[in-house]
Design an enzyme around this catalytic site. Structure first.
Site, short mmCIF file in Angstrom:
data_model
loop_
_atom_site.label_atom_id
_atom_site.label_comp_id
_atom_site.label_asym_id
_atom_site.label_seq_id
_atom_site.Cartn_x
_atom_site.Cartn_y
_atom_site.Cartn_z
N GLY A 111 -2.33 -46.04 -28.53
CA GLY A 111 -3.37 -47.09 -28.52
C GLY A 111 -3.85 -47.18 -29.86
N ASN A 164 -14.22 -47.24 -23.24
CA ASN A 164 -13.70 -46.06 -22.76
C ASN A 164 -14.83 -44.93 -22.55
OD1 ASN A 164 -14.00 -46.45 -25.78
ND2 ASN A 164 -13.49 -44.22 -25.70
N GLN A 190 -8.41 -48.80 -21.49
CA GLN A 190 -8.88 -48.22 -20.27
C GLN A 190 -9.13 -49.43 -19.03
OE1 GLN A 190 -9.73 -45.40 -19.40
NE2 GLN A 190 -9.63 -44.19 -21.36
N SER A 234 -1.83 -48.22 -23.68
CA SER A 234 -1.49 -47.04 -24.18
C SER A 234 -0.91 -46.49 -22.93
CB SER A 234 -2.57 -46.18 -24.40
OG SER A 234 -2.29 -44.82 -24.79
N HIS A 288 -0.32 -42.96 -22.17
CA HIS A 288 -0.91 -41.83 -21.28
C HIS A 288 -2.18 -41.93 -20.59
CE1 HIS A 288 -4.24 -40.00 -24.24
NE2 HIS A 288 -3.76 -41.24 -24.73
N THR A 341 13.13 -45.44 -35.88
CA THR A 341 14.06 -45.39 -34.65
C THR A 341 13.27 -45.37 -33.33
OG1 THR A 341 15.62 -44.23 -36.13
CG2 THR A 341 15.83 -44.32 -33.54
N CYS A 397 -11.16 -38.71 -28.23
CA CYS A 397 -10.79 -38.92 -29.80
C CYS A 397 -11.93 -38.40 -30.65
CB CYS A 397 -10.57 -40.39 -30.17
SG CYS A 397 -9.35 -40.96 -29.00
#
Length: 385
Positions: A71, A153, A181, A201, A203, A239, A327
């Site tokens: 994210g 969030n 979120q 995102s 996860h 990649t 974060c």
């Protein structure tokens, strides 16, 4: 001692369906999607399927989906990439953001300003509504991009994205929304309301870490902020992580399919937790109480208690919660979100409880009981000193 995980807004356990699909991809689709042989073509086909799966879930087209590494990268690519387009057209970059945005948006917009552009941060009311008059005035000055998140969030407030979208579209501005979120908790569709750029995102919804998506509406130009290859239509070189894309796309699909039932279930759990904590801690403050909130986040304030002491004590009791955005782990400064909503809050411990698929009524009851007992114990110790 119980082990109760109520920090799903920070990260979530990987779903079994995701784990199984990724394990298969590591074995069968290990080729480089850019390679012109059987193994490369097989990997490219799986990447295309993943792109289509995400697009279908949010009402987009497959060629509007770009896989990135989370994210934060998606937010940065949206803000900085659009600013680079403005520069290439000999225009001054101008970004408007709400004061509640994730630091990935706030700091990337600040970087635009540091590089000679302009930034306008919209103050917000206690219900999370940004200053729409200020937004309107800014839009009349021709901003390149407006960024307002779908769900905050830290507090779980649902921002009035529809009202923002109506204004940005009228003025022909580009609208970005961080929906990290929101997905799986509230409806997320790129046309209702109309957004031009959208961040997701993996996860946060049972997908793998290090996976993310930037949706880019057809016709909206974005410049790369990294260089070295032509992958992802030359927007995100490197990649591609095929297994990660597969895992994220399955997580997105499942989250959207289950959104309505899970939102109802989590909303009931959050309300129960809020009621239990309010009954047991008389001076408890519920942040965002007057706002329209997403179902999975409860942020409370407890006066006259050190937040780090409380978090550590709850951890020792087997309860996983946080004081705000993961974060900003380790930061002792007051949350910029709470400061934007309420001004300076001295001597208040903020706790964020966030629910997920594995949360249940037993978790909520136990967490409430232990939190209340822990708060009382810490307050009594402080009073005895």
């Amino acid at each position: 001692m119980p082990e109760i995980y109520l920090d799903h807004a920070a990260t979530t356990p990987v779903r079994d369906e995701v784990r199984i699909a990724m394990a298969s991809a590591f074995g069968e689709s290990f080729g480089n999607p850019s390679s012109n042989h059987k193994w490369g073509r097989q990997a490219a086909a799986e990447l295309d399927k993943s792109r289509e799966r995400v697009a279908t879930a949010i009402g987009a087209e497959a060629d509007e989906i770009y896989f990135v590494r989370g994210g934060t990268e998606s937010d940065n690519l949206a803000i900085l990439g659009r600013a680079e387009i403005s520069k290439s057209q000999a225009e001054e970059p101008f970004v408007i953001v709400s004061a509640l945005e994730h630091k990935a948006v706030l700091e990337s917009s600040a970087r635009v300003e540091e590089r000679g552009g302009r930034r306008l941060v919209l103050p917000v009311e206690e219900d999370g509504t940004p200053d729409l008059d200020m937004l309107e005035n800014g839009l009349s000055d021709g901003p390149i991009i407006v960024s307002v998140m779908t769900v905050n969030n830290e507090v779980g407030i649902r921002l009035p994205l529809k009202q923002v979208a109506e204004r940005t579209r009228f003025h022909g501005a580009v609208l970005h929304s961080d929906a990290v979120q929101a997905l799986g908790k509230t409806p997320v569709l790129v046309d209702t309301p109309h957004v031009d750029l959208l961040t997701l995102s993996g996860h946060k919804i049972g997908g793998p870490r290090g996976t993310g998506v930037l949706y880019v509406r057809r016709g909206v130009e974005i410049a790369p902020i990294m260089y070295g290859g032509g992958q992802e239509n030359a927007l995100r070189p490197g990649t591609e992580d095929v297994a990660g894309a597969i895992g994220m796309s399955i997580a997105v699909d499942l989250a959207v399919r289950e959104q309505e039932s899970e939102a109802q279930r989590m909303d009931g759990l959050r309300k129960t937790l809020e009621s239990l904590l309010s009954d047991g801690i008389p001076d408890l403050r519920v942040h965002g109480e007057q706002a329209h909130r997403a179902p999975h986040i409860l942020n409370v304030g407890i006066p006259d208690i050190d937040p780090e002491t409380l978090l550590a004590a709850l951890d020792l009791e087997g309860i996983a919660v946080s004081s705000g955005s993961a974060c900003e782990s380790g930061a002792h400064a007051q949350s910029h979100v709470l400061k934007a909503l309420y001004g300076k809050l001295d001597h208040v411990a903020a706790l964020r409880f966030s629910l997920g698929r594995t949360s249940n009524r037993h978790d909520v009851d136990e967490a409430a009981t232990i939190t209340i007992e822990t708060v009382i114990r810490i307050q009594n110790r402080a009073a005895d000193k």
